[in-house]
Design a protein around this motif. Structure first.
Motif, mmCIF file in Angstrom:
data_model
loop_
_atom_site.group_PDB
_atom_site.id
_atom_site.type_symbol
_atom_site.label_atom_id
_atom_site.label_comp_id
_atom_site.label_asym_id
_atom_site.label_seq_id
_atom_site.Cartn_x
_atom_site.Cartn_y
_atom_site.Cartn_z
ATOM 1 N N ASP A 76 0.837 -1.199 0.000
ATOM 2 C CA ASP A 76 0.000 0.000 0.000
ATOM 3 C C ASP A 76 0.876 1.254 0.000
ATOM 4 O OD1 ASP A 76 -1.873 1.976 0.340
ATOM 5 O OD2 ASP A 76 -2.839 1.060 2.092
ATOM 6 N N ALA A 77 0.912 1.949 -1.126
ATOM 7 C CA ALA A 77 1.783 3.122 -1.267
ATOM 8 C C ALA A 77 1.453 4.214 -0.250
ATOM 9 C CB ALA A 77 1.668 3.681 -2.690
ATOM 10 N N ARG A 78 0.217 4.252 0.255
ATOM 11 C CA ARG A 78 -0.173 5.275 1.219
ATOM 12 C C ARG A 78 0.638 5.182 2.516
ATOM 13 N NH1 ARG A 78 -5.896 4.316 2.907
ATOM 14 N NH2 ARG A 78 -4.988 2.245 3.138
ATOM 15 N N CYS A 79 1.089 3.970 2.836
ATOM 16 C CA CYS A 79 1.766 3.745 4.118
ATOM 17 C C CYS A 79 3.249 4.097 4.085
ATOM 18 C CB CYS A 79 1.618 2.279 4.522
ATOM 19 S SG CYS A 79 -0.094 1.754 4.810
ATOM 20 N N ILE A 80 3.808 4.300 2.905
ATOM 21 C CA ILE A 80 5.258 4.471 2.792
ATOM 22 C C ILE A 80 5.742 5.712 3.545
ATOM 23 C CG2 ILE A 80 7.185 4.730 1.207
ATOM 24 C CD1 ILE A 80 5.805 1.961 1.177
ATOM 25 N N ALA A 81 5.026 6.827 3.398
ATOM 26 C CA ALA A 81 5.448 8.058 4.073
ATOM 27 C C ALA A 81 5.386 7.910 5.594
ATOM 28 C CB ALA A 81 4.582 9.230 3.626
ATOM 29 N N ALA A 82 4.350 7.230 6.086
ATOM 30 C CA ALA A 82 4.241 7.010 7.533
ATOM 31 C C ALA A 82 5.395 6.148 8.033
ATOM 32 C CB ALA A 82 2.902 6.352 7.854
ATOM 33 N N LEU A 83 5.777 5.167 7.248
ATOM 34 C CA LEU A 83 6.873 4.288 7.644
ATOM 35 C C LEU A 83 8.221 4.999 7.565
ATOM 36 C CD1 LEU A 83 5.583 1.063 5.893
ATOM 37 C CD2 LEU A 83 5.766 1.421 8.363
ATOM 38 N N GLU A 84 8.308 6.023 6.717
ATOM 39 C CA GLU A 84 9.546 6.806 6.661
ATOM 40 C C GLU A 84 9.789 7.522 7.989
ATOM 41 O OE1 GLU A 84 9.313 9.386 3.304
ATOM 42 O OE2 GLU A 84 9.676 7.785 1.842
ATOM 43 N N GLU A 85 8.721 7.931 8.660
ATOM 44 C CA GLU A 85 8.869 8.541 9.980
ATOM 45 C C GLU A 85 9.494 7.542 10.964
ATOM 46 O OE1 GLU A 85 5.364 10.199 11.630
ATOM 47 O OE2 GLU A 85 4.988 11.593 9.965
ATOM 48 N N VAL A 86 9.040 6.290 10.881
ATOM 49 C CA VAL A 86 9.595 5.255 11.750
ATOM 50 C C VAL A 86 11.062 5.022 11.418
ATOM 51 C CG1 VAL A 86 9.347 2.875 12.558
ATOM 52 C CG2 VAL A 86 7.314 4.180 11.890
ATOM 53 N N SER A 87 11.357 4.991 10.128
ATOM 54 C CA SER A 87 12.744 4.786 9.683
ATOM 55 C C SER A 87 13.657 5.896 10.198
ATOM 56 C CB SER A 87 12.791 4.721 8.156
ATOM 57 O OG SER A 87 14.104 4.490 7.703
ATOM 58 N N ASN A 88 13.159 7.125 10.170
ATOM 59 C CA ASN A 88 13.966 8.260 10.649
ATOM 60 C C ASN A 88 14.233 8.186 12.148
ATOM 61 O OD1 ASN A 88 14.098 9.341 8.063
ATOM 62 N ND2 ASN A 88 12.281 10.628 8.345
ATOM 63 N N ALA A 89 13.288 7.581 12.873
ATOM 64 C CA ALA A 89 13.456 7.448 14.325
ATOM 65 C C ALA A 89 14.444 6.344 14.694
ATOM 66 C CB ALA A 89 12.109 7.177 14.982
ATOM 67 N N TYR A 90 14.699 5.437 13.737
ATOM 68 C CA TYR A 90 15.631 4.325 13.961
ATOM 69 C C TYR A 90 16.618 4.268 12.789
ATOM 70 C CZ TYR A 90 12.452 2.632 17.601
ATOM 71 O OH TYR A 90 11.673 2.518 18.730
ATOM 72 N N PRO A 91 17.556 5.214 12.726
ATOM 73 C CA PRO A 91 18.459 5.315 11.571
ATOM 74 C C PRO A 91 19.218 4.004 11.302
ATOM 75 C CG PRO A 91 18.686 7.227 13.016
ATOM 76 C CD PRO A 91 17.847 6.240 13.747
ATOM 77 N N GLY A 92 19.163 3.599 10.032
ATOM 78 C CA GLY A 92 19.900 2.415 9.610
ATOM 79 C C GLY A 92 19.299 1.088 10.027
ATOM 80 N N LYS A 93 18.121 1.126 10.635
ATOM 81 C CA LYS A 93 17.531 -0.108 11.161
ATOM 82 C C LYS A 93 16.350 -0.633 10.338
ATOM 83 C CE LYS A 93 19.684 -1.014 15.152
ATOM 84 N NZ LYS A 93 20.234 -2.356 15.496
ATOM 85 N N LEU A 94 15.715 0.259 9.558
ATOM 86 C CA LEU A 94 14.493 -0.121 8.846
ATOM 87 C C LEU A 94 14.645 0.128 7.361
ATOM 88 C CD1 LEU A 94 11.492 -0.970 8.722
ATOM 89 C CD2 LEU A 94 10.897 1.409 9.243
ATOM 90 N N ASN A 95 14.354 -0.903 6.572
ATOM 91 C CA ASN A 95 14.347 -0.802 5.113
ATOM 92 C C ASN A 95 12.937 -1.118 4.638
ATOM 93 O OD1 ASN A 95 14.931 -0.744 2.398
ATOM 94 N ND2 ASN A 95 15.986 -2.713 2.362
ATOM 95 N N VAL A 96 12.242 -0.111 4.109
ATOM 96 C CA VAL A 96 10.868 -0.285 3.647
ATOM 97 C C VAL A 96 10.872 -0.445 2.134
ATOM 98 C CG1 VAL A 96 8.556 0.716 3.540
ATOM 99 C CG2 VAL A 96 10.002 1.125 5.547
ATOM 100 N N ILE A 97 10.224 -1.510 1.659
ATOM 101 C CA ILE A 97 10.176 -1.803 0.235
ATOM 102 C C ILE A 97 8.724 -1.886 -0.206
ATOM 103 C CG2 ILE A 97 10.763 -3.487 -1.554
ATOM 104 C CD1 ILE A 97 13.155 -4.279 0.228
ATOM 105 N N GLU A 98 8.368 -1.090 -1.186
ATOM 106 C CA GLU A 98 7.006 -1.139 -1.721
ATOM 107 C C GLU A 98 6.930 -2.264 -2.743
ATOM 108 O OE1 GLU A 98 3.760 1.644 -4.142
ATOM 109 O OE2 GLU A 98 5.594 2.559 -3.320
ATOM 110 N N ALA A 99 6.226 -3.332 -2.389
ATOM 111 C CA ALA A 99 6.170 -4.509 -3.254
ATOM 112 C C ALA A 99 5.038 -5.417 -2.803
ATOM 113 C CB ALA A 99 7.500 -5.266 -3.222
ATOM 114 N N ASP A 100 4.717 -6.374 -3.654
ATOM 115 C CA ASP A 100 3.737 -7.409 -3.342
ATOM 116 C C ASP A 100 4.490 -8.586 -2.721
ATOM 117 O OD1 ASP A 100 1.941 -9.564 -3.373
ATOM 118 O OD2 ASP A 100 0.967 -8.889 -5.206
#
Length: 275
Positions: A76-100
Motif C-alpha cells: 500500500d503506497a499510502r503507508c510508505i510516508a508514515a513508515l519513513e517517519e519510523v525509519s527516521n526514528a531508527y536510523p539504519g535499522k528499517l528498510n521499507v520496500i514497496e512490493a507485493d
C-alpha cells in the motif's frame, strides 16, 4: 516507546490510512500487543526480521524497539510516508520496500543469512504466504528462516494446528505440521483491531521441522488430491494421481485403501508422498 513517534491513531489520521478491505488490512494499534508479537518471535538485537504488511508501523516499532533490523514489505503506497517517519526514528535499522509480498524473492532481497519472519498478515493472502515460506525452508540447502510469528484469522490457525480426525484437519494442517513445528502463541479478539474484523485472530509461532522434506511439492500434490474429495476413500480420491497403482501404493505404506483423508496422520501422508 521512547522513540519520539506519534501515537498510531494520529499517524493514521495524518496520512489518511483508512484500512482497505481489498488488501485485507486490519491495523493493530495497541503497542503492548505488538510487543507481545515481537516477544513471541523471540526477537533480539542480533536478529534480522522480515515483516509483511506493516501498515502504519505498529509491529514495526515493536521490532525496532527490541533492537532488530527490519525489512518491511508494504504493498500500500499510502503507508510508505508514515513508515519513513519510523525509519527516521531508527536510523539504519528499517528498510521499507514497496512490493507485493507474494511476488518477492526473499533470498535475493535479504541476501545470505537466516531471518525471522514476524507479521500481522493480510488475511486475504495469509495461507499463500505461509506455504511460500514453508517451501523456502525445504527447497534450498540453507533455511530462509529460524522462526516465524504470524497472525492469522483464528479459523485459519485452527486449521494449521488441527489433529487428524477433526473437522478442521486438512491440507493446510498436513503441510504446516510436516514442514514445521507450529504452536498457538495467543488469541486476539476482533475488537483489538482497527477496523475490527468479523472474526478473532491467533498468533501462531513456527519453528523449523526436525528434518528436511526431500520433496515438499509431492506432499502438496498428494494432499491436494486427497482433501479435494475428503469424504471419499483414498483409493478413489488418489486415483487421479496414482492411477491403477493407487491401492498398492497405499498398502505399501500401511494405509488401508478405504481410509479417508481426514483420518490419515501427517507421518503417513509423508510416507505416501515420498514412497
Amino acid at each position: 516507546m521512547n522513540d519520539g513517534l506519534d501515537p498510531l491513531r494520529d499517524v493514521i489520521a495524518r496520512y489518511d490510512l483508512g484500512a482497505k478491505k481489498s488488501l485485507g488490512q486490519h491495523f493493530l494499534l495497541d503497542l503492548n500487543l505488538t510487543r507481545k508479537i515481537a516477544r513471541a518471535a523471540s526477537v533480539s538485537a542480533d536478529d534480522r526480521v522480515l515483516e509483511i504488511g506493516p501498515g502504519p508501523g505498529g509491529l514495526t516499532r515493536a521490532l525496532l524497539e527490541a533492537g532488530s533490523k527490519v525489512v518491511a514489505i508494504e504493498r500500500d503506497a499510502r503507508c510508505i510516508a508514515a513508515l519513513e517517519e519510523v525509519s527516521n526514528a531508527y536510523p539504519g535499522k528499517l528498510n521499507v520496500i514497496e512490493a507485493d509480498a507474494l511476488e518477492i524473492d526473499e533470498r535475493a532481497l535479504l541476501g545470505p543469512g537466516i531471518v525471522k519472519i514476524c507479521a500481522n498478515l493480510p488475511y486475504n493472502i495469509s495461507t499463500e504466504l505461509l506455504i511460500k515460506w514453508l517451501r523456502a525452508n525445504h527447497e534450498h540447502a540453507a533455511p530462509l528462516w529460524s522462526v516465524m510469528a504470524l497472525m492469522f484469522q483464528k479459523e485459519v490457525a485452527d486449521r494449521i494446528l488441527a489433529a487428524p480426525g477433526s473437522k478442521t484437519y486438512g491440507r493446510l494442517s498436513v503441510i504446516s505440521q510436516a514442514a514445521s513445528r507450529p504452536r498457538r502463541a495467543f488469541d486476539l479478539p476482533a475488537r483489538a483491531f482497527t477496523p475490527p474484523p468479523k472474526v478473532d485472530s491467533t498468533v501462531v509461532v513456527f519453528e523449523p521441522a526436525n528434518t528436511t522434506l526431500p520433496n515438499i511439492a509431492a506432499l502438496e500434490r498428494v494432499t491436494q488430491a486427497a482433501f479435494s474429495q475428503r469424504r471419499k476413500m483414498l483409493r478413489s480420491s488418489l486415483k487421479s494421481l496414482f492411477g491403477p497403482e493407487t491401492e498398492a501404493r497405499l498398502e505399501g505404506v500401511g494405509i488401508a485403501p478405504t481410509t479417508r483423508a481426514e483420518d490419515v496422520s501427517v507421518s503417513d501422508f509423508l510416507a505416501l508422498a515420498q514412497g
